[in-house]
Design an enzyme around this catalytic site. Structure first.
Site, PDB file in Angstrom:
ATOM      1  N   HIS A 270      19.144  -8.567  -9.548  1.00 55.42           N
ATOM      2  CA  HIS A 270      17.682  -8.455  -9.480  1.00 55.42           C
ATOM      3  C   HIS A 270      17.292  -7.486  -8.370  1.00 55.42           C
ATOM      4  CE1 HIS A 270      13.473  -9.534  -9.323  1.00 55.42           C
ATOM      5  NE2 HIS A 270      13.622 -10.410 -10.296  1.00 55.42           N
ATOM      6  N   ARG A 341      15.376  -4.390 -14.850  1.00 54.40           N
ATOM      7  CA  ARG A 341      15.996  -4.769 -13.583  1.00 54.40           C
ATOM      8  C   ARG A 341      17.284  -4.017 -13.292  1.00 54.40           C
ATOM      9  NH1 ARG A 341      14.930 -11.325 -14.026  1.00 54.40           N
ATOM     10  NH2 ARG A 341      12.690 -11.207 -13.621  1.00 54.40           N
ATOM     11  N   LEU A 473      12.417 -18.189 -18.722  1.00 55.89           N
ATOM     12  CA  LEU A 473      11.605 -19.366 -19.021  1.00 55.89           C
ATOM     13  C   LEU A 473      11.324 -19.450 -20.520  1.00 55.89           C
ATOM     14  CD1 LEU A 473       9.014 -19.168 -16.080  1.00 55.89           C
ATOM     15  CD2 LEU A 473      11.261 -20.240 -16.125  1.00 55.89           C
TER      16      LEU A 473
END
Length: 670
Positions: A270, A341, A473
């Site tokens: 990240h 990323r 998520l």
């Protein structure tokens, strides 16, 4: 030699858009009366495990839920701050199910299964409706409608968020749904229990062996199916953004019992993390990718200015605009600071390696919010019909808007770094975050062990070689709320007359005995080195030789070094305390033992994949511009490894990736 056998995902045939609906209509079901006769074990209570437990119990199954934390709400999903994607097109900016599907396939560098990704995009809209009904406090715009922001790798705003605490709020929604079923008696909750073995009876997953982390007692638990929802393996690197307790043990135990482990080298670095501060750090802190919506990333154009900043003789705020290199905006004008990323991480590493880093170690770049503060401030002054030339007024208004969007993140940064990010740019640097690899599963989310399922970050299925921001998520809740509750019924429909699974069998006895012997072996070693000594050493090997950039020579070295470290671990580790009662050192040793095996397979997988794609960057395979160079002719497949006694002896199985709905082409964000 690698096995040439190809795996089959068991995905439905026909048009992509109709596969999931048709599959739901064709699979076998279990009647409500029969669900009461069936037990399901769910290991993990994060977004995937929590939503799955709640939904399966709501359907009528008897659920046994396990977590090593003291409460289900302490799962690491709370740390996912930025948001959750869904193809609602509330902004009217051209989003659609297909566009979310395409962005995810492209973001994963064309190394994920089309059918799974399209299903994920399809059910994403349902997740938002589900969570709103649960009371999740998503951000809303002035008119009261749900607000959206953008994340890396996309050109639309599709990310729903709750300030900088989206994961926490979503987990509270799943936790409340779990609590309702716990109070009904449909979920039996086992907190402070860690899974240490999978039990297979007649070829099917029929239970697990756990250790009560408070009493030390080894326990047997049976069920008709076992669901692994225990997250990823980023803590292999020791320093990562994961909670310190996050581990690979549940996934690794089922791997050693026959579940193939897919693409272990696909690990996400990240780009927006607080830089490492010293050798005695135990974990790293993530600054949400949502900050890249408004923050501009830069380093000094001059190495001399970078040197002065590192020495403390020059402040970043003293540097004029023309003396700053907004390198992402320069290199990727179409996406700018919102490139995926892996791209942003490698670009930061390249600048720092070239001598432009801005902290004492030279491993940091700036994330600057000054332009956003001014932009928002001028907009507010205009709305309020106030003086747009009043700099102090504009800054005050702008800071209030930024605080409303990212306030808790800024507060967290200031507490850790002791610098005010409203006044001086944040310092960030890439760090290990999410693992795209994991247990191989078919379209029904079942592993190669019948009756054993893997969901959320524990499986490999949806993100390919790189995960787009705000999709973790989405996948966790999609699997738990809307996919597994359908697909597990197809398997369990054959078990409605099986009856309760007994734990008084030789299979449970042998599994328990193997756990007890492993514990006794660790406790009796009486070496001179701590568990953390080995974990840190392993982490440095993997980070230095299997991190953001990899090459054949260093990967071969890593395999040998991990092997030697594992041998030393079993000769020299010092596990204090006893097997009875609370013993955190023992718990940690059991987890590190599994990391020491995974580390070798990780390097083996990276060595085998002679291409660069997403988070897997082989230095031998890059373009003239330093971008990833895929080899679609030879490596357009999922690497699924079968355990064969030692990680270095693992057998490679391949799942061929077939792209009928997107064009397989070089990924570009320019």
């Amino acid at each position: 030699m690698a096995d040439k056998k190809f795996l089959h995902s068991k995905e439905p045939t026909g048009d992509l858009a109709g596969k999931w609906e048709r599959h739901k209509n064709e699979i076998n079901l279990v009647s409500p009366a029969n669900k009461r006769l069936i037990d399901v074990i769910v290991v993990g209570t994060g977004l995937a495990g929590g939503s799955a437990s709640a939904t399966l119990a709501e359907l009528g199954y008897n659920v046994k839920s396990f977590c090593f934390q003291d409460s289900p709400r302490r799962a690491h999903s709370i740390a996912a701050q930025g948001g959750i994607n869904a193809a609602k097109n509330y902004q009217g900016d051209g989003d659609s199910t297909y566009r979310l599907f395409y962005d995810t396939i492209k973001g994963g560098d064309y190394r994920s299964r089309e059918s799974n990704v399209y299903r994920l995009a399809e059910v994403s809209a349902n997740i938002i409706d589900q969570c709103v009904a649960q009371g999740v406090p998503f951000a809303r715009d002035y008119g009261g409608l749900l607000d959206n922001r953008s994340f890396g790798g996309v050109l639309v705003s599709r990310t729903f968020y709750a300030k900088g605490q989206t994961g926490q709020q979503l987990l509270l929604g799943a936790y409340s749904a779990m609590n309702r079923q716990i109070s009904r008696g449909k979920i039996k909750m086992y907190s402070r229990h860690e899974m240490l073995e999978l039990v297979i009876v007649d070829g099917k997953a029929r239970g697990i062996i756990t250790r009560n982390l408070v009493t030390g007692k080894i326990e047997r638990h049976s069920a008709h199916a076992v669901v692994i929802a225990s997250g990823g393996y980023g803590n292999l690197f020791y320093l990562s953004t994961n909670a310190m307790g996050s581990n690979v043990t549940a996934s690794w135990k089922i791997h050693k019992k026959g579940a193939f482990f897919a693409n272990p080298c696909f690990t996400q670095i990240h780009p927006t993390c607080i830089p490492v501060s010293g050798d005695y750090q135990s974990k790293l802190t993530l600054m949400s990718e949502s900050l890249r919506n408004d923050g501009r990333i830069w380093v000094p154009k001059s190495k001399e200015d970078a040197r002065k900043i590192r020495e403390g003789s020059l402040k970043p705020t003293d540097l004029k605009e023309e003396d700053r290199d907004y390198y992402l905006e320069r290199r990727y004008p179409a996406f700018g600071n919102l490139v995926p990323r892996d791209v942003a991480s490698r670009a930061a590493k390249e600048r720092c390696d070239a001598g432009y880093g801005v902290n004492k170690t030279g491993e940091a770049v700036y994330l600057d919010f000054y332009d956003a503060i001014i932009r928002y401030g001028e907009e507010q002054a205009q709305i309020k019909n106030l003086d747009t030339e009043d700099k102090d007024l504009i800054e005050r208004f702008g800071k209030e808007i930024v605080k409303s969007k990212y306030g808790n993140l800024f507060q967290m940064y200031e507490k850790i770094v002791d610098q005010n990010p409203y006044e001086t740019p944040m310092m960030i640097y890439p760090a290990v975050h999410y693992t795209m690899g994991g247990v191989w599963v078919d379209y029904n989310l079942m592993t190669t062990v019948p009756g054993c399922f893997a969901i959320g970050e524990a499986n490999f299925s949806d993100h390919g070689a790189n995960r787009l921001g705000a999709s973790a998520l989405m996948q966790g809740l999609a699997d738990g709320y809307f996919v597994l509750p359908y697909t597990i019924g197809d398997y369990l429909s054959a078990d409605i007359r099986t009856g309760p699974i007994s734990t008084d069998t030789k299979e449970f006895e042998e599994a328990q005995k193997s756990v007890e012997e492993k514990i006794e072996k660790l406790l009796s070693t009486k070496g001179s080195k701590s568990v953390d000594y080995f974990h840190k050493k392993l982490g440095k090997i993997i980070w230095n030789k299997c991190g953001m950039a990899r090459n054949k020579k260093e990967l071969e070295e890593a395999i040998q070094e991990v092997k030697e470290l594992r041998k030393e671990f079993y000769k020299s580790v010092n596990v204090t305390g006893k097997n009875k009662g609370f013993n955190e050192t023992l718990s940690k040793a059991l987890r590190v033992a599994d990391f020491l095996e995974l580390g070798e397979l990780f390097a083996k997988d990276a060595l085998d994949r002679e291409e660069s794609c997403g988070g897997h960057f082989r230095e031998e395979h890059q373009t003239k511009e330093g971008e990833a160079l895929r080899n679609d002719e030879k490596y357009n497949f999922v690497s699924a490894w079968e355990y064969n006694g030692e990680p270095s002896e693992a057998i490679l199985h391949k799942e061929e990736l077939i792209f009928k709905n997107v064009e397989l082409k070089t990924r570009s964000y320019r």
